[in-house]
Design a protein around this motif. Structure first.
Motif, short mmCIF file in Angstrom:
data_model
loop_
_atom_site.label_atom_id
_atom_site.label_comp_id
_atom_site.label_asym_id
_atom_site.label_seq_id
_atom_site.Cartn_x
_atom_site.Cartn_y
_atom_site.Cartn_z
N ASP A 25 5.23 -0.61 0.22
CA ASP A 25 4.69 0.54 -0.17
C ASP A 25 3.26 0.73 0.72
N LEU A 26 2.92 1.75 1.37
CA LEU A 26 1.64 1.75 2.17
C LEU A 26 0.39 1.87 1.06
N VAL A 27 0.58 2.71 0.08
CA VAL A 27 -0.62 2.79 -0.95
C VAL A 27 -0.52 1.93 -2.21
N LEU A 28 -1.25 0.88 -2.16
CA LEU A 28 -1.15 -0.17 -3.36
C LEU A 28 -2.32 -0.31 -4.12
N PRO A 29 -2.30 -0.87 -5.32
CA PRO A 29 -3.82 -0.90 -6.06
C PRO A 29 -4.32 -2.17 -5.23
N GLY A 30 -5.61 -2.23 -5.05
CA GLY A 30 -6.32 -3.40 -4.32
C GLY A 30 -6.14 -3.24 -2.81
N GLN A 31 -5.61 -4.18 -2.25
CA GLN A 31 -5.33 -4.17 -0.58
C GLN A 31 -4.26 -3.28 -0.39
N SER A 32 -4.23 -2.46 0.88
CA SER A 32 -3.20 -1.77 1.17
C SER A 32 -2.02 -2.30 1.66
N GLY A 33 -0.91 -1.66 1.85
CA GLY A 33 0.25 -2.18 2.38
C GLY A 33 -0.01 -2.60 3.96
N ILE A 34 -0.76 -1.75 4.83
CA ILE A 34 -0.94 -2.07 5.96
C ILE A 34 -1.68 -3.70 6.09
N GLU A 35 -2.57 -3.76 5.09
CA GLU A 35 -3.63 -5.19 4.92
C GLU A 35 -2.29 -6.19 4.95
N LEU A 36 -1.31 -6.09 4.02
CA LEU A 36 -0.32 -6.80 3.65
C LEU A 36 0.38 -7.15 4.93
N VAL A 37 0.92 -6.16 5.86
CA VAL A 37 1.73 -6.36 6.66
C VAL A 37 0.99 -7.05 7.85
N ARG A 38 -0.47 -6.87 8.09
CA ARG A 38 -1.38 -7.72 9.02
C ARG A 38 -1.26 -9.30 8.56
N HIS A 39 -1.40 -9.34 7.34
CA HIS A 39 -1.25 -10.87 6.66
C HIS A 39 0.12 -11.32 6.73
N ALA A 40 1.08 -10.93 6.73
CA ALA A 40 2.50 -11.24 6.80
C ALA A 40 2.62 -11.52 8.52
N ALA A 41 2.23 -10.69 9.16
CA ALA A 41 2.25 -10.99 10.83
C ALA A 41 1.43 -12.18 11.21
N ALA A 42 0.62 -12.57 10.56
CA ALA A 42 -0.22 -13.72 10.65
C ALA A 42 0.31 -15.10 10.00
N HIS A 43 0.98 -15.10 8.95
CA HIS A 43 1.39 -16.07 8.31
C HIS A 43 2.81 -16.31 8.39
N GLN A 44 3.69 -15.32 8.42
CA GLN A 44 5.14 -15.41 8.68
C GLN A 44 5.45 -14.44 9.58
N PRO A 45 5.19 -14.92 11.04
CA PRO A 45 5.51 -14.13 12.05
C PRO A 45 6.98 -13.75 12.41
N GLN A 46 7.83 -14.55 11.75
CA GLN A 46 9.21 -14.48 11.82
C GLN A 46 9.86 -13.25 11.00
N ALA A 47 8.85 -12.79 10.04
CA ALA A 47 9.31 -11.74 9.02
C ALA A 47 9.17 -10.62 9.66
N ILE A 48 10.25 -9.60 9.30
CA ILE A 48 10.12 -8.32 9.55
C ILE A 48 9.65 -7.47 8.59
N SER A 49 8.59 -6.60 8.80
CA SER A 49 8.05 -5.75 7.83
C SER A 49 8.38 -4.13 7.93
N ILE A 50 8.74 -3.73 7.14
CA ILE A 50 9.04 -1.94 6.98
C ILE A 50 8.01 -1.44 5.96
N VAL A 51 7.26 -0.57 6.34
CA VAL A 51 6.39 0.14 5.42
C VAL A 51 6.86 1.32 4.98
N VAL A 52 6.58 1.76 3.68
CA VAL A 52 7.07 2.90 3.06
C VAL A 52 6.12 3.54 2.41
N THR A 53 6.07 5.17 2.37
CA THR A 53 5.11 5.88 1.75
C THR A 53 5.58 7.30 1.53
#
Length: 468
Positions: free
Chosen positions: A54-82
C-alpha cells in the motif's frame, strides 16, 4: 524455476486477507506485514519474487519501502497500491523502482494477471543472467555495455505494463528499435504498431495526422485510430505545437480525443510511446513544452546512451553488420584488419548506430578483394581529414546559421544526395526538405559560410562535416 514467494504490505487487515486468499489460490506463498518497518524485517530474512505494498502506511511510506527493496532485493518486482491516486504519487512510485501502480478497489483478475506477468518477467531475467554475460541481445539489438544492458532490462519491464514510456537519446541510438521491442513483448503485440514522426509533419498538420479529420469530404482516420488496440510511437514529440500538445494531454488524461472538425469525442484504445533527442526539461523551462504533458509522458523514462559512450559495442555491431550486408549483397563476408577497426573505434559517431550501419554497408558494397581496408571508409574516418570536411564556425554565430551551414555543406559533400544527407544528419527526408525551404538553401548558394554577428570575434570551432 522462480520461487513464487510474495510479500503483501498493508495496514488494513481486510485488504491483506483478500490479497492472501486470491494469490494462494494460484499457488503463491504469501507473507504479510502491516508496516514498512515490519516488511523490512521480512526482506532481511526471505527472498521475494513480488512485493505488493500500500502507498500509505503507518510510519514509513510504501514508496520508501519500494526504494529499500530496490536497494536490498533488486531481483524483486514491486507493485504499489493506493486508494488516493495522484499523478505525482504514481511518478514517485515508478521512479522509486515500482513495476506498476494500482488503485483501490483492486480488480482481482487484474492483480492475478500482474502477478503472473511479474513472475514471467523475473523468469526471463534469470534466464538472461545464466547466459554468457559478455554479450546481451534483445530483438535484434546487441551490447556489451552495462548502461545498454540496463536499457534492455527497462524495455522488458516496460513491455509488461501499459505505462507511457519516454525514450530519450540522440538520433540513431535505437529509440525506435526499443519501442518495437516493447510493443512486440506486450499484450498488444497482435495489434498494430504505428509510428507518427512529429518532426516530419508541418505543425499545422499534426492535429489532423494524429487525430484524423471529419468534414464534408468524409472521415479520414488519424494515427490514434489506426493504432487502435495496439501501440502508437510518437517520434520527436518535442516538435508538437501548443495545440497538438493540449490535445495529446487530453488523450492521456481522459483517454478520449476529438477529430479535427469532429462533433463528438472518441474513446481511444492505444498505448503511447514517445521519443525525443531533445532535453524536454529544458524546453519546459523555456516555455516551449507543456509542463503537465512532460510529467505525463515521463513516468517511465528510458535513456539510451550514445555510441561514443559505449565503444565496446562497436566491434560487436560491426561484426553483425558485416554479416547482414554480405548476405544482402551476395558477397563473401569481408575480413576486418586491425587498422580498420582502430579507426572505427576512434571515431565519435555523431550519427550513432545508424551512422555506423551506413558506413559498414557502404564499405561492403565497395569491397572487392575480401578485405575491408581503411581506404573503403569515408574520409571523416581517415587519419587526416581533408580541410573541405570541416566548417569554421565563428564565435557568436546564430544557431540557425550554423544549422544552415551544416546542412548545405553536408549536401555538397554527398553531391546533393538528399537521402544520404538526411541519414547522416539523423533527420527524416521530409524534415530535410522543410529545412531547405526554411533556410532557402539552393544548390547554387550552398557554399555560403556562416557569418558572425557584428562585433563578435572570429576565433572558431571546427565541426566535422556531417556531424550535428
Amino acid at each position: 524455476m522462480v520461487e513464487r514467494k510474495v510479500l503483501a504490505v498493508d495496514d488494513d487487515p481486510a485488504a491483506l486477507e483478500a490479497i492472501v486468499a486470491l494469490l494462494k489460490k494460484d499457488g503463491y506463498e504469501v507473507h504479510t506485514a502491516a508496516s514498512a518497518e515490519a516488511a523490512k524485517e521480512l526482506l532481511a530474512r526471505f527472498d521475494y519474487s513480488l512485493i505488493i505494498t500500500d502507498l500509505v502506511l503507518p510510519g514509513q511510506s510504501g514508496i520508501e519501502l519500494v526504494r529499500h527493496a530496490a536497494a536490498h532485493q533488486p531481483q524483486a518486482i514491486s507493485i504499489v497500491v493506493t486508494g488516493h491516486a495522484t499523478l505525482r504519487s504514481a511518478i514517485d512510485a515508478l521512479k522509486a523502482g515500482a513495476w506498476d501502480y494500482l488503485t483501490k478497489p483492486l480488480d482481482p483478475e487484474h492483480l492475478r494477471d500482474l502477478a503472473a506477468r511479474a513472475i514471467e518477467t523475473k523468469t526471463k531475467s534469470l534466464a538472461v543472467d545464466r547466459l554468457d554475460r559478455s554479450l546481451a541481445e534483445l530483438d535484434g539489438m546487441v551490447t556489451r555495455n552495462p548502461a545498454m544492458r540496463a536499457v534492455f532490462d527497462k524495455v522488458l519491464l516496460a513491455a509488461q505494463t501499459e505505462s507511457v514510456v519516454l525514450l530519450q537519446g540522440e538520433s540513431g541510438t535505437g529509440k525506435e528499435l526499443c519501442a518495437r521491442s516493447i510493443h512486440a513483448r506486450s499484450r498488444r503485440a497482435t495489434k498494430g504498431f504505428v509510428v507518427f514522426p512529429a518532426g516530419a509533419s508541418p505543425p499545422e498538420r499534426a492535429l489532423e495526422e494524429l487525430f484524423g479529420v471529419e468534414d464534408e469530404r468524409g472521415a479520414r482516420p488519424g494515427k490514434v485510430a489506426l493504432a487502435r488496440g495496439g501501440t502508437l510511437l510518437l517520434e520527436e514529440i518535442d516538435a508538437l505545437d501548443a495545440r497538438a500538445q493540449t490535445a495529446l494531454l487530453t488523450l492521456l488524461e481522459r483517454g478520449t480525443y476529438r477529430p479535427v472538425h469532429g462533433a463528438e469525442e472518441r474513446v481511444a484504445d492505444v498505448r503511447l510511446l514517445a521519443s525525443t533527442h531533445r532535453n524536454l526539461a529544458e524546453l519546459v523551462r523555456d516555455g516551449r513544452f507543456r509542463e503537465d504533458l512532460y510529467y505525463r509522458i515521463s513516468i517511465f523514462p528510458i535513456e539510451i546512451p550514445p555510441l561514443r559512450e559505449r565503444r565496446e559495442d562497436v566491434p560487436v555491431l560491426v561484426d553483425r553488420f558485416l554479416g547482414t550486408f554480405a548476405a544482402r549483397y551476395a558477397r563473401p563476408r569481408p575480413t576486418l584488419p586491425p587498422e580498420t577497426l582502430e579507426r572505427l573505434l576512434r571515431y565519435d559517431w555523431p550519427g550513432n548506430v545508424r551512422e555506423l550501419q551506413n558506413v559498414i554497408e557502404h564499405a561492403v558494397i565497395l569491397c572487392t578483394d575480401g578485405v575491408l581496408s581503411p581506404s573503403l571508409l569515408p574520409r571523416m574516418l581517415q587519419d587526416e581529414p581533408a580541410p573541405a570536411e570541416s566548417i569554421q564556425i565563428p564565435i557568436g554565430t546564430r544557431m540557425k546559421e550554423i544549422e544552415r551551414a551544416v546542412i548545405a555543406r553536408t549536401l555538397d559533400a554527398f553531391h546533393w544526395n538528399k537521402n544520404k544527407t538526411a541519414q547522416i544528419l539523423g533527420i527524416s527526408r521530409r524534415s530535410l526538405y522543410n529545412k531547405l525551404d526554411r533556410y532557402r538553401i539552393t544548390r547554387e548558394g550552398s557554399r555560403e559560410a556562416p557569418r558572425p554577428r557584428e562585433g563578435e570575434g572570429a576565433a572558431g570551432a571546427s565541426l566535422a562535416e556531417g556531424k550535428r
